[in-house]
Design a protein around this motif. Structure first.
Motif, mmCIF file in Angstrom:
data_model
loop_
_atom_site.group_PDB
_atom_site.id
_atom_site.type_symbol
_atom_site.label_atom_id
_atom_site.label_comp_id
_atom_site.label_asym_id
_atom_site.label_seq_id
_atom_site.Cartn_x
_atom_site.Cartn_y
_atom_site.Cartn_z
ATOM 1 N N SER A 1 0.663 -1.585 0.262
ATOM 2 C CA SER A 1 -0.212 -0.063 -0.020
ATOM 3 C C SER A 1 0.797 1.141 0.091
ATOM 4 C CB SER A 1 -0.760 -0.112 0.986
ATOM 5 O OG SER A 1 -1.736 -1.176 1.036
ATOM 6 N N GLY B 1 1.249 0.965 -3.110
ATOM 7 C CA GLY B 1 0.053 0.704 -4.530
ATOM 8 C C GLY B 1 -1.406 1.558 -4.183
ATOM 9 N N LYS C 1 -4.430 1.556 -6.454
ATOM 10 C CA LYS C 1 -6.005 1.288 -6.322
ATOM 11 C C LYS C 1 -6.954 1.845 -6.142
ATOM 12 C CE LYS C 1 -4.485 -3.614 -4.599
ATOM 13 N NZ LYS C 1 -4.584 -4.728 -3.729
ATOM 14 N N SER D 1 -9.204 -0.597 -10.716
ATOM 15 C CA SER D 1 -9.559 -1.949 -9.822
ATOM 16 C C SER D 1 -8.419 -2.912 -10.182
ATOM 17 C CB SER D 1 -10.601 -2.483 -10.439
ATOM 18 O OG SER D 1 -10.505 -2.709 -11.916
ATOM 19 N N ASP D 2 -7.789 -3.643 -9.664
ATOM 20 C CA ASP D 2 -6.958 -4.619 -9.333
ATOM 21 C C ASP D 2 -7.011 -5.633 -11.334
ATOM 22 O OD1 ASP D 2 -6.185 -4.971 -7.225
ATOM 23 O OD2 ASP D 2 -6.852 -7.102 -6.531
ATOM 24 N N GLN D 3 -7.928 -5.757 -11.934
ATOM 25 C CA GLN D 3 -8.294 -6.558 -12.939
ATOM 26 C C GLN D 3 -8.201 -5.114 -14.493
ATOM 27 O OE1 GLN D 3 -12.340 -7.946 -14.347
ATOM 28 N NE2 GLN D 3 -11.993 -7.898 -16.637
ATOM 29 N N LEU E 1 -5.827 -3.203 -13.464
ATOM 30 C CA LEU E 1 -4.097 -2.399 -13.222
ATOM 31 C C LEU E 1 -3.035 -4.165 -14.114
ATOM 32 C CD1 LEU E 1 -3.473 -2.082 -9.462
ATOM 33 C CD2 LEU E 1 -3.089 -0.407 -11.416
ATOM 34 N N GLN E 2 -3.893 -5.091 -13.893
ATOM 35 C CA GLN E 2 -3.097 -6.008 -15.226
ATOM 36 C C GLN E 2 -3.781 -5.770 -16.164
ATOM 37 O OE1 GLN E 2 -4.979 -9.931 -13.291
ATOM 38 N NE2 GLN E 2 -3.725 -11.071 -14.776
ATOM 39 N N GLY F 1 3.533 -6.964 -3.262
ATOM 40 C CA GLY F 1 2.306 -7.252 -4.170
ATOM 41 C C GLY F 1 2.623 -6.117 -5.413
ATOM 42 N N ASN G 1 4.234 -7.679 -10.678
ATOM 43 C CA ASN G 1 3.795 -6.439 -11.855
ATOM 44 C C ASN G 1 5.170 -6.071 -13.046
ATOM 45 O OD1 ASN G 1 3.368 -3.990 -14.073
ATOM 46 N ND2 ASN G 1 1.684 -3.487 -12.754
#
Length: 413
Positions: free
Chosen positions: A242, A280, A284, A288-290, A292-293, A375, A379
């Protein structure tokens, strides 16, 4: 026969138990996300729940346990270890109203002259009269350890740093000993030092080897550093959670409060570093996590945006700039989400690079390679961006869990 070693970590997002064998392999782990995590009785429930769930065969062959906790989360206790007030969490800044009083007796630019330091919290209790009936002030890890070995008033020189302990000379300095509540301070041991055998009641109730010893632990962030395996001067570990935290092993001790830099003793070396408010959590907030990916895969990391962002959620920074009034810089903001994300990733990488450069400027051992934990280590595009900024080899730490570091302390590594 003792074949297994348990590390337990109580961090900001939950608690974890992790067991290793003598070959350093993980044989068991479990994480719990407790409710009402700010209440000590819930810590106790989670601690015993984690112990209860460890397979019997492992518990009967446990050789040692070490517990890590959040740095500067403090508890005020009576002579039996009962909390006399709610714990003051690591980021609790109520002590800021007494900082001017602290400056009358604390050395100039000392680490404890912070609104969230352990000493500020204890001083707040003192000014409210709550220390009058107290017997001990303890860190979170100290109190959890007490529940297993029944010895009150024991800490380690990692957890005790922000109370004002002199980790260079391994003593409480005179200015601290002169305080009216100094008799509440714990005895200090090295991290990973044996405190006592596990208490007979705990051993019986949870069917744990009665010869299992309980050792002092460390802080959650240093536990993660230990888990990385870094052991030589010049190796840094960047935690991309974070927030952005950097720690560098150095032959030189560096303390520079105006820059948010302080040092932990780490064997014969010093663990130098600081923590930024960027990281992080900013990513965020916008994605969203999706997203970001998916958006990361569309970034061209070899072509920098040069937006020169300083990504913060609100004003205020700790390191590498220690300025409570520092404003976020998030302009220009393009309509293209991919470019905006890339600018944020570059901005955090710039802060990381600036942090390591500042440590070197202050006299720390120059960084030669960086391990990444947290986390953000997953990436790959961000890693490429960071390598372009730092111009250093960057590797994902083999182990990143603080509880793994605690297990290594239990083993004696």
């Amino acid at each position: 026969m003792s074949d297994f070693y348990l590390g337990m970590d109580f961090g900001t997002s939950g608690a974890r138990a992790l067991v290793i064998d003598e070959s350093l392999g993980i044989v068991y782990q479990k994480k719990v996300n407790p409710v009402n995590y700010s209440a000590p009785h819930h810590w106790q429930e989670v601690l015993f729940s984690l112990l209860n769930d460890i397979p019997l065969m492992i518990k009967q062959h446990l050789g040692a346990i070490a517990i890590n906790g959040t740095s500067s989360t403090m508890i005020l206790c009576d002579q039996w270890g009962n909390p006399l007030d709610s714990p003051l969490w690591y980021n609790d800044n109520r002590g800021q109203i007494y900082l001017d009083e602290l400056r009358h007796f604390v050395p100039k630019n000392h680490l404890v002259l912070s609104a969230t330091s352990s000493l500020s919290k204890v001083y707040w209790w003192y000014k409210k009269g709550l220390t009058n009936n107290a017997k001990y002030v303890l860190n979170q890890a100290d109190w959890l350890g007490f529940l297993l070995h029944n010895q009150l008033g024991i800490s380690d020189y990692h957890n005790i740093l922000k109370l004002g302990y002199d980790v260079e000379n391994l003593i409480y300095p005179n200015w601290l000993q002169n305080l009216p509540f100094f008799d509440l301070f714990p005895q200090v041991k090295s991290p990973g030092e044996v405190v006592d055998l596990i208490s007979p009641n705990i051993a019986k109730n949870y069917q744990i080897n009665p010869q299992c010893v309980v050792k002092t632990g460390t802080t959650d962030s240093i536990g993660a550093f230990i888990a990385s395996g870094a052991s030589q001067a010049g190796i840094g570990v960047t935690s991309l959670g974070s927030t952005l935290v950097i720690k560098l092993l150095s032959t030189t001790k560096i303390d520079h409060f105006p820059s948010g830099i302080y040092s932990h003793r780490f064997g014969d070396l010093w663990l130098v570093g600081g923590a930024s408010n960027s990281g992080g959590a900013v990513l965020k907030y916008y994605f969203s996590d999706q997203e970001l990916q998916e958006l990361s895969l569309q970034i061209n990391p070899s072509q920098f945006t040069n937006f020169n962002y300083y990504p913060l959620l609100k004003k205020g920074e700790r390191f590498p700039i220690n300025d409570v009034n520092l404003e976020p810089k998030l302009t220009p903001k393009p309509d293209n989400k991919v470019l905006f994300l890339q600018g944020l990733l570059e901005g955090i990488a710039d802060i990381e690079n600036r942090g390591y450069q500042l440590l070197e400027t202050m006299g720390a051992t120059p960084v030669t390679q960086v391990y990444t934990a947290g986390g953000g280590a997953k990436n790959a595009v961000w890693t490429t961006i960071r390598q372009g900024k730092l111009k250093l080899p960057i590797m994902t730490a083999h182990q990143t869990e603080s509880a793994y570091g605690g297990a290594l302390l239990a083993l004696g590594r």
